[in-house]
Write an enzyme that holds these catalytic residues in place. Structure first.
Site, PDB file in Angstrom:
ATOM      1  N   CYS B  27       0.840  -1.206   0.000  1.00  0.00           N
ATOM      2  CA  CYS B  27       0.000   0.000   0.000  1.00  0.00           C
ATOM      3  C   CYS B  27       0.867   1.244   0.000  1.00  0.00           C
ATOM      4  O   CYS B  27       2.024   1.210   0.413  1.00  0.00           O
ATOM      5  CB  CYS B  27      -0.897  -0.003   1.222  1.00  0.00           C
ATOM      6  SG  CYS B  27       0.063  -0.125   2.730  1.00  0.00           S
ATOM      7  N   CYS B  30       2.782   2.357   3.066  1.00  0.00           N
ATOM      8  CA  CYS B  30       4.053   1.714   3.440  1.00  0.00           C
ATOM      9  C   CYS B  30       5.216   2.645   3.125  1.00  0.00           C
ATOM     10  O   CYS B  30       6.270   2.584   3.765  1.00  0.00           O
ATOM     11  CB  CYS B  30       4.263   0.416   2.649  1.00  0.00           C
ATOM     12  SG  CYS B  30       2.866  -0.680   2.684  1.00  0.00           S
ATOM     13  N   ASP B 451      56.210 -20.722 -24.302  1.00  0.00           N
ATOM     14  CA  ASP B 451      57.249 -20.638 -23.286  1.00  0.00           C
ATOM     15  C   ASP B 451      57.496 -22.077 -22.817  1.00  0.00           C
ATOM     16  O   ASP B 451      56.567 -22.873 -22.821  1.00  0.00           O
ATOM     17  CB  ASP B 451      56.722 -19.765 -22.141  1.00  0.00           C
ATOM     18  CG  ASP B 451      57.727 -19.610 -21.040  1.00  0.00           C
ATOM     19  OD1 ASP B 451      58.904 -19.389 -21.360  1.00  0.00           O
ATOM     20  OD2 ASP B 451      57.344 -19.716 -19.862  1.00  0.00           O
ATOM     21  N   ASP B 651      52.868 -18.524 -18.753  1.00  0.00           N
ATOM     22  CA  ASP B 651      52.121 -18.684 -17.512  1.00  0.00           C
ATOM     23  C   ASP B 651      51.688 -17.345 -16.943  1.00  0.00           C
ATOM     24  O   ASP B 651      51.086 -17.267 -15.889  1.00  0.00           O
ATOM     25  CB  ASP B 651      52.923 -19.498 -16.486  1.00  0.00           C
ATOM     26  CG  ASP B 651      54.290 -18.895 -16.241  1.00  0.00           C
ATOM     27  OD1 ASP B 651      54.494 -17.727 -16.637  1.00  0.00           O
ATOM     28  OD2 ASP B 651      55.153 -19.566 -15.665  1.00  0.00           O
ATOM     29  N   ASP B 655      55.839 -13.336 -18.415  1.00  0.00           N
ATOM     30  CA  ASP B 655      55.650 -13.238 -19.859  1.00  0.00           C
ATOM     31  C   ASP B 655      54.734 -12.083 -20.249  1.00  0.00           C
ATOM     32  O   ASP B 655      54.372 -11.948 -21.405  1.00  0.00           O
ATOM     33  CB  ASP B 655      55.029 -14.540 -20.395  1.00  0.00           C
ATOM     34  CG  ASP B 655      55.866 -15.756 -20.046  1.00  0.00           C
ATOM     35  OD1 ASP B 655      57.094 -15.613 -20.080  1.00  0.00           O
ATOM     36  OD2 ASP B 655      55.288 -16.801 -19.751  1.00  0.00           O
TER      37      ASP B 655
END
Lengths: 121, 766
Positions: B27, B30, B451, B651, B655
């Site tokens: 409502c 609220c 690599d 990795d 690199d």
């Protein structure tokens, strides 16, 4: 017949002017926002507002409210900023953009049917 | 509807607001209660509720802000539920999306039936030879009634096209709605003119096109509905990833001195929480095992089919499945920080990014609709000026058909749909593609630089051989060397200590330890003088090396192993070989790349002999040894200068510059570490097969995009002239607007369905 031809050619001219040559006025960020936030409603094939302008280096949050249930409207992309978002339906979703340099940054849905731009001055 | 309670304090900061979604506020009264309870919090300057959206925006004072949990608590205290607008879980968002799409689909299907309900009987009537003309007062009345019914259909089933077209128009833009609205509008308007005032059109042209209007609206709604269904399938991969998230976690907490295990929602798990996972359960958040051991199925994230053994100190990752043991782990990453959440985020972002190949379609899309409008007018003018009678009817039909057949959606969808499926498919294979550009470039790679350490090899040296030349036994030798090396951080020393630990050998105290740079170490253990190092060190210490020892050392080197000499009290007692083993499937993965015509090059900082041995073993003929990390990028540039499109795999640790310089940088993720920023593509498992998989998925996706773009271009390029009546002078053929409507509706569906074919793509078995 001449009149019909003139009307036809006139219409073609109008299309060119209306869709390509006319530059719509961008909504000034100052008018539209509180706390650098602007609400964009996604409905009926258009972002409202679709054209936003703001000053260089100011932060901005776009608060999208998507009212169009079509899946196309669900994604908004900012290709130049590498930002994209999935917009939920009938629910606000905030996209925070990085500060931008001078220039025009477009945003659109996946199929480019919804189009908008941010002009940074 | 809106009401605000403000404390009227100065607003000096920006962007310090938070939005909450309220549930249970039925409502308007609220609104006041909710705003009040929030405004009472000290940090809150203003709380404003939007009753229509059931959201409340909370603005904080100055730089203060409150955790959303506190605000939610305040709202819950007055009997409502709330959640942060930005905090909806992926699963919730997905559910909402599915519900919304289902509703939209049902709406479109209903609109389709409305359109076809009127259009079909009319079309059948016309096909059976029923006159669609207006020649008598009765016909006028009947057609007027049908025309009004058609208007009702346009309203109920096609309103969205007209509103969309209007709104786009006033925004100086045009889209698919514009074309449909103009096409159907023209057909309906012309028909109504014929019905209301037939005398203004020549007798031959008194034809009505209500069936076309209704059919087009019905068919386009059908096309959209089927597209919604098909689109749902394009996001299957992301749904699967989101589905990996557990919903609850069993957290162990101390309560009143008692240790309690409680099940809580996954969102409530906090950092450092201790979590128990039983056999068969999903790991709820990322963490480190503190108790127990188990094997975990990580295949859903890495694509690696073998379960991985986990013991105390090992990392576990959210979304993976605990197979047999029961473990307790400490949460190290929760919520949006877990590897799974980051993967989902990355895949979502990549799915929305466009590869360069899509740019042309984007440029065309920007001009497409107005161009079609111009063509429609031009076509009508040509028919009016040069066409046979009834010219006006031909002009209307051709203009309508041109407007209806053109499909900007097929062009717009061609690229994103394939990228969506392709990126998702790659993620399923444990390959994370950062963006569309990486996807496109990797399909063109001609040279792949690998690599050595950590990429081709495991990156963790291990003791492989111990050749004993004395009466001491192997374990005693290993125990002595490990005691000597225990304090060293050198990777080779660590390999030896690890090997001793594995064999559960006890280590003794070292006295007078000395590290001899570039040669080895010496010290005293159990009153024995130990020397351990390379050949140079042995020569320096005048230790005799027999022919047998020298040959043995040479054999080791030729097998890509590093021989280390061990002397006790001036006498050589053993050779210990340490090697970084080659990953089990590196050989087959490299062969797969070479079979695809890719030039494979190896880079390593290691010496030439080891590099050659490794290269020979894995079938690489081109390698560069003793390359310093900073020189790796120079090698990449060298290959690029030769005209190669270079992929670099590393990795990601040292690199980074080379990964960034390469056309596509591939990072080998250690398990599920996805935070490798410098790479374009991350392989979630260590296997190099991920490279060939990534390239295969990229190639398949690019091929799919090309098919889609080709189809969409050809469709529009051929369809529009047909619709304009280019075949009429030669064959007397003019396309019906209804056929155009069907073609248009199914053209975008075809694009989505073709993209969906990618779902069945499987990288080559390996």
């Amino acid at each position: 017949m001449l009149i019909v031809n003139v009307i036809g050619l006139g219409l073609i001219g109008l299309i060119i002017w209306w869709f390509w040559l006319y530059k719509p006025k961008a909504m000034q960020i100052k008018e539209a926002v509180s706390d650098n936030e602007i609400t964009i409603v996604v409905e009926d094939g258009v972002y409202q507002p679709a054209n936003i302008s703001l000053n260089e280096n100011s932060a901005i949050r776009l608060r999208f409210i998507r009212k169009d249930a079509s899946p196309c409207a669900s994604t908004v992309l900012f290709p130049d900023l590498d930002v994209s978002a999935e917009l939920p339906l009938d629910k606000p979703f905030i996209v925070t953009l990085p500060t931008m340099k001078k220039g025009e940054y477009s945003f659109h849905c996946q199929m480019k049917m919804y189009n908008g731009s941010i002009v940074v001055k | 509807m809106k009401k605000s309670l403000s404390k009227k304090k100065s607003l000096t900061t920006k962007l310090n607001t938070l939005e909450l979604i309220i549930e249970g506020a039925g409502c308007a009264s609220c609104v006041g209660k909710i705003e009040m309870v929030l405004s009472e919090l000290n940090e809150v300057q203003n709380a404003e509720m939007n009753f229509a959206l059931r959201t409340v925006t909370v603005t904080f004072i100055d730089n203060k802000s409150v955790d959303s949990a506190l605000l939610i608590q305040a709202i819950e205290s007055i009997g409502y539920n709330a959640k942060s607008a930005q905090d909806s879980s992926d699963e919730e968002l997905l559910d909402e999306k599915e519900i919304a799409e289902r509703k939209y689909y049902q709406k479109l299907m209903l609109q389709m039936w409305v359109g076809l309900g009127l259009g079909m009987p009319l079309m059948i009537y016309s096909l059976l030879g029923g006159p669609m003309t207006v020649n008598s007062a009765l016909e006028r009345s009947v057609w007027l009634f049908i025309g009004l019914m058609c208007a009702a259909v346009m309203y109920f089933a096609g309103k969205h096209f007209y509103i969309g077209a209007y709104k786009s128009f006033i925004n100086h833009s045009a889209n698919m709605d514009t074309l449909i609205a103009l096409g159907t509008g023209t057909a309906w308007l012309y028909s109504m003119v014929v019905v209301i005032n037939p005398t203004i059109v020549p007798e031959m042209a008194r034809h009505v096109y209500f069936e076309a209007t209704a059919m087009i609206i019905g068919l386009i709604n059908l096309g959209l509905a089927l597209e919604v269904k098909a689109r749902g399938r394009t996001s299957e991969a992301i749904k699967r990833l989101i589905g990996l998230q557990a919903k609850t976690a069993r957290v162990i907490r101390d309560s009143q001195g008692k240790r309690q295990e409680i099940d809580i929602a996954i969102e409530k798990v906090q950092l450092n929480d201790v979590v128990r996972v039983r056999p068969g359960e999903r790991i709820p958040v990322d963490g480190v095992v503190v108790e127990g051991s188990t094997s975990i199925d990580e295949s859903m994230l890495t694509g690696e089919p073998m379960p991985v053994q986990k013991i105390k100190g090992d990392e576990v990752v959210a979304g993976t499945i605990n197979k047999i043991g029961s473990i307790i782990f400490k949460a190290t990453r929760v919520g949006k920080d877990t590897a799974l959440a980051q993967i989902i985020n990355m895949v979502k972002r990549a799915q929305n990014s466009k590869p360069p190949i899509g740019r042309l379609a984007d440029v065309i899309s920007a001009y497409f609709v107005p161009v079609i409008m111009i063509i429609a007018i031009a076509s009508a003018l040509i028919w009016l000026n040069f066409g046979p009678d009834p010219r006006i009817a031909f002009a209307v039909v051709s203009a309508t058909t041109v407007l209806i057949i053109a499909c900007p959606c097929a062009l717009g969808l061609a690229t994103p749909m394939s990228v969506m499926v392709g990126v998702g498919k790659a993620a399923e294979a444990g390959v994370l593609i950062r963006n569309g550009e990486a996807l496109q470039t990797s399909s063109k790679i001609t040279a792949m630089v690998l690599d050595k350490t950590g990429t081709i090899t495991l990156g963790a040296p291990k003791v492989t051989d111990i050749h004993v030349f004395s009466e001491l036994d192997e374990n005693r030798i290993l125990s002595l060397v490990a005691s000597l090396e225990a304090g060293s951080e050198h990777p080779l020393a660590q390999a030896i200590v690890e090997s001793a630990n594995e064999k559960k050998l006890s280590l003794n105290k070292v006295e007078v330890f000395k590290a001899l740079a570039g040669r080895g170490v010496e010290g005293i253990v159990d009153n024995n003088k130990l020397v351990f190092g390379n050949k140079k060190l042995m020569v320096e210490q005048n230790i005799t090396l027999t022919k047998e020892i020298i040959i043995s050392a040479q054999t080791m080197a030729s097998e890509a192993k590093t021989p280390m000499y061990f002397a006790v009290n001036g006498e050589l007692v053993a050779l210990i070989a340490v090697a970084d083993p080659i990953k089990g499937d590196s050989i087959s993965a490299i062969k797969r790349l070479q079979d695809n015509g890719i030039r494979v090059v190896m880079l390593t900082g290691d010496n030439k002999a080891t590099a050659k041995a490794v290269a020979d073993k894995v079938g690489i003929t081109e390698f560069f040894a003793e390359v310093l990390p900073e020189d790796k990028s120079a090698k990449i540039a060298q290959l690029q200068a030769q005209g190669e499109i270079v992929g670099m795999t590393g990795d990601g640790i040292n690199d980074a510059p080379a990964l960034a310089l390469a056309n596509v940088g591939f990072a080998i993720g250690t398990g599920t570490d996805v935070a490798i920023e410098s790479a374009d593509i991350t392989l979630m498992r260590g296997s190099l097969h991920g490279l060939a998989d990534a390239i295969a998925v990229s190639k398949a996706t690019l091929a799919n995009i090309k098919q889609n773009l080709f189809g969409a271009f050809i469709y529009n390029l051929a369809g529009v002239p047909f619709a304009a009546g280019i075949l009429y002078p030669f064959f007397g053929l003019l396309l019906s607007p209804v056929i155009a409507g069907a073609a248009m509706a199914f053209s975008s569906l075809t694009v989505v369905s073709n993209a969906n074919r990618l779902r069945f793509f499987k990288p080559q078995d390996h």
